[in-house]
Every structure is written in structure tokens, then in C-alpha cells.
Design a protein around this motif. Structure first.
Motif, PDB file in Angstrom:
ATOM      1  N   GLN A 128       0.819  -1.207   0.000  1.00  0.00           N
ATOM      2  CA  GLN A 128       0.000   0.000   0.000  1.00  0.00           C
ATOM      3  C   GLN A 128       0.856   1.261   0.000  1.00  0.00           C
ATOM      4  OE1 GLN A 128      -2.271  -0.938   3.377  1.00  0.00           O
ATOM      5  NE2 GLN A 128      -4.086  -1.590   2.247  1.00  0.00           N
ATOM      6  N   GLY A 129       0.330   2.284  -0.612  1.00  0.00           N
ATOM      7  CA  GLY A 129       1.010   3.574  -0.579  1.00  0.00           C
ATOM      8  C   GLY A 129       0.875   4.201   0.800  1.00  0.00           C
ATOM      9  N   PRO A 130       1.788   5.134   1.148  1.00  0.00           N
ATOM     10  CA  PRO A 130       1.805   5.715   2.496  1.00  0.00           C
ATOM     11  C   PRO A 130       0.514   6.440   2.871  1.00  0.00           C
ATOM     12  CG  PRO A 130       3.473   6.721   1.062  1.00  0.00           C
ATOM     13  CD  PRO A 130       2.885   5.591   0.299  1.00  0.00           C
ATOM     14  N   ALA A 131      -0.089   7.164   1.931  1.00  0.00           N
ATOM     15  CA  ALA A 131      -1.288   7.938   2.285  1.00  0.00           C
ATOM     16  C   ALA A 131      -2.441   7.005   2.622  1.00  0.00           C
ATOM     17  CB  ALA A 131      -1.668   8.851   1.116  1.00  0.00           C
ATOM     18  N   GLU A 132      -2.627   6.011   1.767  1.00  0.00           N
ATOM     19  CA  GLU A 132      -3.710   5.068   1.995  1.00  0.00           C
ATOM     20  C   GLU A 132      -3.511   4.339   3.316  1.00  0.00           C
ATOM     21  OE1 GLU A 132      -3.863   1.894  -0.819  1.00  0.00           O
ATOM     22  OE2 GLU A 132      -5.909   1.333  -0.301  1.00  0.00           O
ATOM     23  N   GLN A 133      -2.252   3.957   3.560  1.00  0.00           N
ATOM     24  CA  GLN A 133      -1.956   3.203   4.752  1.00  0.00           C
ATOM     25  C   GLN A 133      -2.226   4.000   6.024  1.00  0.00           C
ATOM     26  OE1 GLN A 133       1.689   1.131   4.498  1.00  0.00           O
ATOM     27  NE2 GLN A 133       0.445  -0.538   5.200  1.00  0.00           N
ATOM     28  N   ALA A 163      -4.283   6.377   6.345  1.00  0.00           N
ATOM     29  CA  ALA A 163      -5.724   6.535   6.525  1.00  0.00           C
ATOM     30  C   ALA A 163      -6.360   5.262   7.057  1.00  0.00           C
ATOM     31  CB  ALA A 163      -6.363   6.931   5.190  1.00  0.00           C
ATOM     32  N   LEU A 164      -5.914   4.096   6.511  1.00  0.00           N
ATOM     33  CA  LEU A 164      -6.544   2.829   6.908  1.00  0.00           C
ATOM     34  C   LEU A 164      -6.107   2.379   8.293  1.00  0.00           C
ATOM     35  CD1 LEU A 164      -6.334   0.629   3.661  1.00  0.00           C
ATOM     36  CD2 LEU A 164      -8.369   1.669   4.654  1.00  0.00           C
ATOM     37  N   TYR A 165      -4.768   2.325   8.492  1.00  0.00           N
ATOM     38  CA  TYR A 165      -4.239   1.651   9.683  1.00  0.00           C
ATOM     39  C   TYR A 165      -3.733   2.602  10.755  1.00  0.00           C
ATOM     40  CZ  TYR A 165      -4.308  -2.450   6.629  1.00  0.00           C
ATOM     41  OH  TYR A 165      -4.689  -3.450   5.801  1.00  0.00           O
ATOM     42  N   GLY A 166      -3.576   3.885  10.410  1.00  0.00           N
ATOM     43  CA  GLY A 166      -3.066   4.840  11.379  1.00  0.00           C
ATOM     44  C   GLY A 166      -3.782   4.802  12.720  1.00  0.00           C
ATOM     45  N   PRO A 167      -5.117   4.735  12.713  1.00  0.00           N
ATOM     46  CA  PRO A 167      -5.826   4.723  13.997  1.00  0.00           C
ATOM     47  C   PRO A 167      -5.437   3.533  14.878  1.00  0.00           C
ATOM     48  CG  PRO A 167      -7.344   5.172  12.197  1.00  0.00           C
ATOM     49  CD  PRO A 167      -6.036   4.806  11.568  1.00  0.00           C
ATOM     50  N   ALA A 168      -5.090   2.378  14.274  1.00  0.00           N
ATOM     51  CA  ALA A 168      -4.739   1.215  15.080  1.00  0.00           C
ATOM     52  C   ALA A 168      -3.280   1.237  15.495  1.00  0.00           C
ATOM     53  CB  ALA A 168      -5.029  -0.063  14.298  1.00  0.00           C
ATOM     54  N   LEU A 169      -2.394   1.625  14.579  1.00  0.00           N
ATOM     55  CA  LEU A 169      -0.963   1.428  14.821  1.00  0.00           C
ATOM     56  C   LEU A 169      -0.231   2.697  15.227  1.00  0.00           C
ATOM     57  CD1 LEU A 169      -0.251  -1.001  11.859  1.00  0.00           C
ATOM     58  CD2 LEU A 169      -0.606  -1.568  14.257  1.00  0.00           C
ATOM     59  N   ARG A 170      -0.809   3.858  14.974  1.00  0.00           N
ATOM     60  CA  ARG A 170      -0.114   5.093  15.325  1.00  0.00           C
ATOM     61  C   ARG A 170      -0.944   5.963  16.260  1.00  0.00           C
ATOM     62  NH1 ARG A 170       3.788   2.718  13.897  1.00  0.00           N
ATOM     63  NH2 ARG A 170       5.270   3.306  12.260  1.00  0.00           N
ATOM     64  N   GLY A 171      -1.999   5.368  16.814  1.00  0.00           N
ATOM     65  CA  GLY A 171      -2.795   6.066  17.807  1.00  0.00           C
ATOM     66  C   GLY A 171      -3.523   7.291  17.290  1.00  0.00           C
ATOM     67  N   ALA A 181       9.038   2.256  15.384  1.00  0.00           N
ATOM     68  CA  ALA A 181       9.775   3.485  15.134  1.00  0.00           C
ATOM     69  C   ALA A 181       9.890   3.815  13.648  1.00  0.00           C
ATOM     70  CB  ALA A 181      11.176   3.379  15.748  1.00  0.00           C
ATOM     71  N   ALA A 182       9.405   2.895  12.785  1.00  0.00           N
ATOM     72  CA  ALA A 182       9.566   3.116  11.344  1.00  0.00           C
ATOM     73  C   ALA A 182       8.855   4.398  10.911  1.00  0.00           C
ATOM     74  CB  ALA A 182       9.025   1.924  10.561  1.00  0.00           C
ATOM     75  N   ASP A 183       9.457   5.099   9.942  1.00  0.00           N
ATOM     76  CA  ASP A 183       8.882   6.362   9.473  1.00  0.00           C
ATOM     77  C   ASP A 183       7.491   6.153   8.896  1.00  0.00           C
ATOM     78  OD1 ASP A 183      11.163   7.582  10.190  1.00  0.00           O
ATOM     79  OD2 ASP A 183      12.102   7.441   8.225  1.00  0.00           O
ATOM     80  N   THR A 184       7.345   5.086   8.112  1.00  0.00           N
ATOM     81  CA  THR A 184       6.039   4.837   7.516  1.00  0.00           C
ATOM     82  C   THR A 184       5.558   3.450   7.917  1.00  0.00           C
ATOM     83  OG1 THR A 184       6.983   3.803   5.560  1.00  0.00           O
ATOM     84  CG2 THR A 184       6.665   6.199   5.483  1.00  0.00           C
ATOM     85  N   LEU A 185       4.232   3.299   7.924  1.00  0.00           N
ATOM     86  CA  LEU A 185       3.665   1.998   8.238  1.00  0.00           C
ATOM     87  C   LEU A 185       4.027   0.981   7.166  1.00  0.00           C
ATOM     88  CD1 LEU A 185       0.171   3.008   9.581  1.00  0.00           C
ATOM     89  CD2 LEU A 185       2.027   1.920  10.825  1.00  0.00           C
TER      90      LEU A 185
END
Lengths: 294, 290
Positions: free
Chosen positions: B40-45, B47-55, B251-255
Motif C-alpha cells: 500500500q502507498g503511504p497515504a492510503e496506509q 488513513a486505513l491503519y493509522g488509527p490502530a498502529l499510530r494512535g 519506530a519506522a517512518d512509515t507503516l
């Protein structure tokens, strides 16, 4: 226990001694390593459990008293026991169902057999990311719950964590146990079923009166191996929830690690000896049952 | 008779297929999500997974396919992320010597238990069994002191050496040595072959499936070691994937990088599983106690 070893070796005492010497040669690398890295340390653990933290003074059973009266130990031991008592029956039944399904759908079920076994090969560290994705506060499980109109659940911060851990254990180990059940099921002589069918027995009767008793030794084996594997669930717990997870999944291993970090070695050793005694006793009892059945 | 049964049979078959699929779904879903996450591209990711993995606020969402697939996270991981390579290499340098050592030390012991007659054999075998059950934490403290005395702490050997003497592979190999026909051994003995020769020329080749089974199970176990590296390796530069990956992902910059790392970390285990499945099955069945 072991079948088929050659009976022509040994005999007279001299030849027996020669056999001993020969066997020792084969066993020596393994035995010496075990002595240094496992047996010696185990004796050391027993010794330490009877001395003070620095190992300099004999304190008798004081460490054991302190461990048994310790709230964290009781909590961890209780959680571990609860985990084992819940997950092993679930796993035994679930994996047996899988094995029966696979057998009924042979030969087309081969890809499914591979699929069920796959989780045991997937590294915990990789899968931890998916567990987080599912069970974090804003995770997918809550998103799905919300779509169903249910309230969100704090999976890792409440007692639900226990069930997440049970789920991940079942997910990982069902395939392993299924393989063991399959071996047991394949070992039942087909003639038994044919005879029963001639006598007009239905499928359920066949299962209850033939399969179930024939599987008893397998059941013992699966229980022992599941018990051993149940201690590995600490990996999931640790990688998903860290060193201090929700209290419902604070396991003995968490406690051991935290006492280790705190250099609380006397209590750690006493708890280790207790755990070894309980586990050894459990395994011996299960094996005894197995031998009696066989 | 068969004719009247056939609709019921078809229904039964359908129900069976549905159950098989339903049980496989949780496995496929996890693997699929991991693989797609890496594409997946960073923007999509975000949006999709940020709430679970990046709070991030709001709830995560899931997509069957990436809307704009990209190899960018994988290439970034493989070309631009040396610390991932270090972890990966650490895992290899722990796991491969571990497995080789287990075979080297375990095979002769297994041969002795399976084929040689000596006093105390049963008792010793029972001891090996009990040692198999002991969790790592039981001997953690004195084990630490032994490694310290040997000057091995904070070196790879602190993880490899104790692991080499695991008794589990001994059981698996002993089981496959049991299947070597006894007549071959007596024939060799009549021809004047010594015990070592018999082990080397008959036992090892005929017991090879057991060795392979022990190697497959040993690899999967070694690739997953967590407690041992955590306890005996303070130097994080030595940490294998099994311990270091969660920190790296967090700690990775992108998911995308986190997903790609998880995916690449499971590939070796996946290959060993797919190519060694036959031996894995054999190993599980002989990991038994009889």
C-alpha cells in the motif's frame, strides 16, 4: 518404551560394559553440554532457592514462604493456570474437529491441511503487527464492532486481553495438534469400522464406540505437547503487550523476567523450583495415564 | 439407494467445504493483510491503519486490495534500511549454527537411545523428556551466571550454545532411527563394522528424514527465539528479528516499512515451511513420547 533396538549387544557383563562405553561415546557431547547449560544450572536454581539473594547464606524455606505469600506470584500463577485450563480443552476439541474435517474431505483437503499448519511457521514478531492492527483501541476489531452497532472494547486494557491471548494461542497451535490427531485417526484399524458398519452402526456410534476409545493414547500425547507449547504463548503476550500487560495476562514468565530484572534471585529461584515440580508432576502423571491405557 | 442419498450427500459435502473454508479464513486473512500492507502507498496506509498502529483518532479500516499498489516500501526496506539487514543477518547467524549444532550433538545421542543398549538408558531418556518440558525461565539465573563465567554473555554464543543442547531434536531423531531395520545393523556387524561405522554409514543415511524434521522444527524455533536473546544479549546490535522487529516497526517512518519488514521477516520461515512441510509433519508426529 523404545522398540526394535538390537538385542544382540550386551549379554555378559563384560560385553555390557563395552556397550556402556560405546553408548557413552555417542552420548558424551549431548550429556556434557546438558550438564553445563541445563542440569548444573538447575541444581544451581535449587541451591539458590534455599539461600539469600547473594547466594551467601542459607535461609531454608524462607524464599518459598515469601513466594507463596506474594500477591504478584499468586496472580501470575493463577493466570497461567487459568490460561492452561481454558486453552487446552478448547485446543484439543478444536483441533480434533479440524482433523475429522480434513479426513472426511480427503484427498481435496490437502491445501487446507497446509493452511491450518501454516501459523506455527509464521514468526511471532511478524504476526504481532497484525494482532495490534486488530486489537488496538482504534483497531479493526473495534471498527467491525462499531459497524454492528456495538460498543468498542479496550481489548488489551481489560480482561478481554485474556481472550485475545487464548485466540492467538488457538490460531497458532490448532494445526500442530491437528497433525497429531490425524496420525492417531489414521492408526485406527479400518477393519473395526467395517465390522461395526456391518452390524448397522451409524457414523456417530462409530465415533463414540470405536474412534473415541482408540484415540485415548493420542489424547494424552496431545495434552502433554499442548501443555509444553502453552508456555510459548508468553511470546505473543510479550510482543503485543510488553513487560507489564493487563493483569489478566500477567503470566509467570512476566513475573520471572521482572524479578530477574530486579535481581530478586532468591524468590525467582524458589518460584522456578515450584514451577518445575508442578510441570514435572503433571507430565509424569499424564505419562503414567498413557502407559496404563496402552 | 445411492440415488436417493445424493442430494443429502451433496449438502453434506457443501457443509464440509464451508467449514474447511471458514477455518482457513483466519489464517489466510492474516497472511493476506500482511502482504497487502506491504504494497500500500503511504497515504492510503495512514488513513486505513493509522488509527490502530499510530494512535490516530477514529477507527481503522481494512481494504481487500491496495487502491494504488506500490513496491516503494519493499524497495525502501531492501535498499535503504541497513538496520533491517543487520537484524535479518543476526537472525541467520543465530539460527543456522543453532540448527547445525543441534543435529551434530543430538544425532549421536538419539542413535544411542534408539539403537544402543546400556545401563540407565530408560532413566536417562526420562530425564531428557523432563528437560524438554522445563521452561527457559527455570534455569535462567544460573544459566546467566554460567554464561557469564565462560565470558559468553553479550555474544551470539550465549544464545547458540545452550540451544544446541535442547533435548527436543533428540526425540525426533531417535524416532526415525527406530525405523531403521535391525537386520541391516546385524548384517553390518557380521561384516565387521564398528559402532561408529554403522552409525555413519547406515544410521545417518536411513535416519535422514528424522534429521530433516529436526532441522525444520529447529529452524522455526530458532527464528522465533525471544526469551534467550532478550536475557543474554544486552547489546541491541546483536538482536535478531524475533526481538528487534516490534521496536523497528514502532519506530519506522512509515507503516509501509513496518509491514514490509514483517513480511520479509517471515519469508525464510515460510520457505522452510513450504519446502519442508513433509518433514515438519513427520517431526510433529514423532515429537511424541513413545
Amino acid at each position: 518404551m523404545r522398540r526394535g533396538w538390537s538385542s544382540s549387544w550386551g549379554g555378559g557383563t563384560r560385553r555390557a560394559r563395552r556397550g556402556d562405553a560405546g553408548a557413552l561415546l555417542f552420548l558424551l557431547p549431548s550429556l556434557s553440554g546438558l550438564a553445563v547449560f541445563v542440569l548444573g544450572p538447575f541444581v544451581g536454581t535449587v541451591w539458590r532457592s534455599l539461600t539469600n539473594a547473594a547466594g551467601s547464606r542459607w535461609v531454608g524455606i524462607a524464599n518459598y514462604q515469601s513466594v507463596l505469600g506474594n500477591a504478584a506470584f499468586r496472580q501470575a500463577a493463577g493466570n497461567t493456570a487459568r490460561f492452561v485450563c481454558v486453552c487446552i480443552p478448547l485446543l484439543l476439541v478444536g483441533s480434533l474437529l479440524l482433523a475429522l474435517l480434513i479426513r472426511a474431505a480427503r484427498p481435496y483437503s490437502r491445501p487446507f491441511q497446509t493452511s491450518y499448519l501454516l501459523p506455527m511457521a509464521l514468526p511471532v514478531a511478524s504476526i504481532a503487527l497484525v494482532w495490534q492492527l486488530l486489537f488496538a483501541k482504534g483497531g479493526l476489531a473495534n471498527a467491525w464492532l462499531a459497524r454492528l452497532g456495538a460498543d468498542p472494547v479496550d481489548f488489551m486494557g481489560t480482561g478481554a486481553a485474556f481472550w485475545v491471548l487464548i485466540g492467538s494461542y488457538l490460531w497458532k497451535n490448532s494445526g500442530y495438534d491437528m497433525i497429531l490427531w490425524l496420525a492417531g485417526l489414521d492408526g485406527v484399524p479400518p477393519a473395526l469400522y467395517e465390522a461395526a458398519r456391518l452390524d448397522g452402526a451409524g457414523r456417530w456410534q462409530c465415533f463414540w464406540h470405536i474412534t473415541r476409545p482408540q484415540l485415548r493414547p493420542t489424547a494424552g500425547l496431545v495434552s502433554v505437547l499442548s501443555l509444553i507449547n502453552s508456555f510459548k504463548v508468553f511470546r505473543e503476550a510479550y510482543l503485543v503487550a510488553g513487560a507489564y500487560p493487563h493483569e489478566s495476562i500477567y503470566l509467570l514468565q512476566h513475573l520471572f523476567n521482572n524479578w530477574f530484572a530486579a535481581l530478586d534471585l532468591g524468590r525467582l529461584s524458589a518460584a522456578a523450583v515450584l514451577l518445575a515440580l508442578v510441570l514435572g508432576g503433571l507430565v509424569l502423571a499424564l505419562l503414567h495415564l498413557l502407559d496404563r491405557d496402552a | 439407494m445411492t440415488r436417493t442419498n445424493s442430494p443429502a450427500r451433496a449438502a453434506g459435502r457443501l457443509a464440509r467445504a464451508a467449514c474447511l473454508l471458514a477455518a482457513a479464513l483466519p489464517v489466510w486473512w492474516v497472511v493476506w493483510s500482511l502482504a497487502m500492507g506491504a504494497l500500500q502507498g503511504p497515504a492510503e496506509q495512514a488513513a486505513l491503519y493509522g488509527p490502530a498502529l499510530r494512535g490516530q483518532p477514529d477507527l481503522a479500516a481494512w481494504a481487500l486490495l491496495p487502491s494504488w499498489p506500490t513496491l516503494q516500501p519493499l524497495t525502501e526496506l531492501l535498499l535503504d534500511t541497513p538496520q533491517f539487514f543487520a537484524m535479518f543477518w543476526n537472525s541467520c547467524r543465530l539460527t543456522l549454527p543453532l540448527v547445525a549444532g543441534q543435529l551434530l550433538v543430538g544425532a549421536p545421542a538419539a542413535w544411542a537411545f534408539s539403537r544402543l543398549r546400556f545401563r540407565g538408558r530408560r532413566a536417562l531418556f526420562g530425564l531428557y523428556l523432563l528437560l524438554m518440558v522445563l521452561p527457559f525461565q527455570v534455569t535462567m539465573v544460573p544459566g546467566y551466571l554460567v554464561l557469564n563465567a565462560l565470558g559468553l554473555l553479550d555474544t551470539r554464543w550465549a544464545v547458540i550454545l545452550p540451544g544446541v543442547f535442547s533435548t527436543f531434536p533428540v526425540f525426533i531423531m531417535a524416532k526415525s532411527f527406530d525405523a531403521v531395520p535391525g537386520e541391516m545393523l546385524s548384517a553390518a556387524r557380521v561384516d565387521g563394522a564398528g559402532p561408529l561405522q554403522i552409525f555413519w554409514q547406515i544410521g545417518l543415511p536411513l535416519g535422514a528424514p528424522g534429521l530433516a524434521a529436526a532441522a525444520v522444527l529447529g529452524f522455526l524455533e530458532g527464528w522465533n527465539l525471544i526469551e534467550q536473546p532478550m536475557t543474554f544479549l544486552k547489546d541491541q546490535a546483536l538482536w535478531p528479528l524475533s526481538v528487534a522487529l516490534p521496536g523497528f516497526s514502532g519506530a519506522a517512518d512509515t507503516l509501509g516499512l513496518a509491514f514490509a519488514a514483517s513480511l520479509v521477516a517471515l519469508l525464510p520461515a515460510l520457505f522452510v515451511f513450504l519446502f519442508g512441510q513433509k518433514y515438519l509433519t513427520l517431526g510433529i508426529q514423532s515429537g511424541g513420547l513413545k
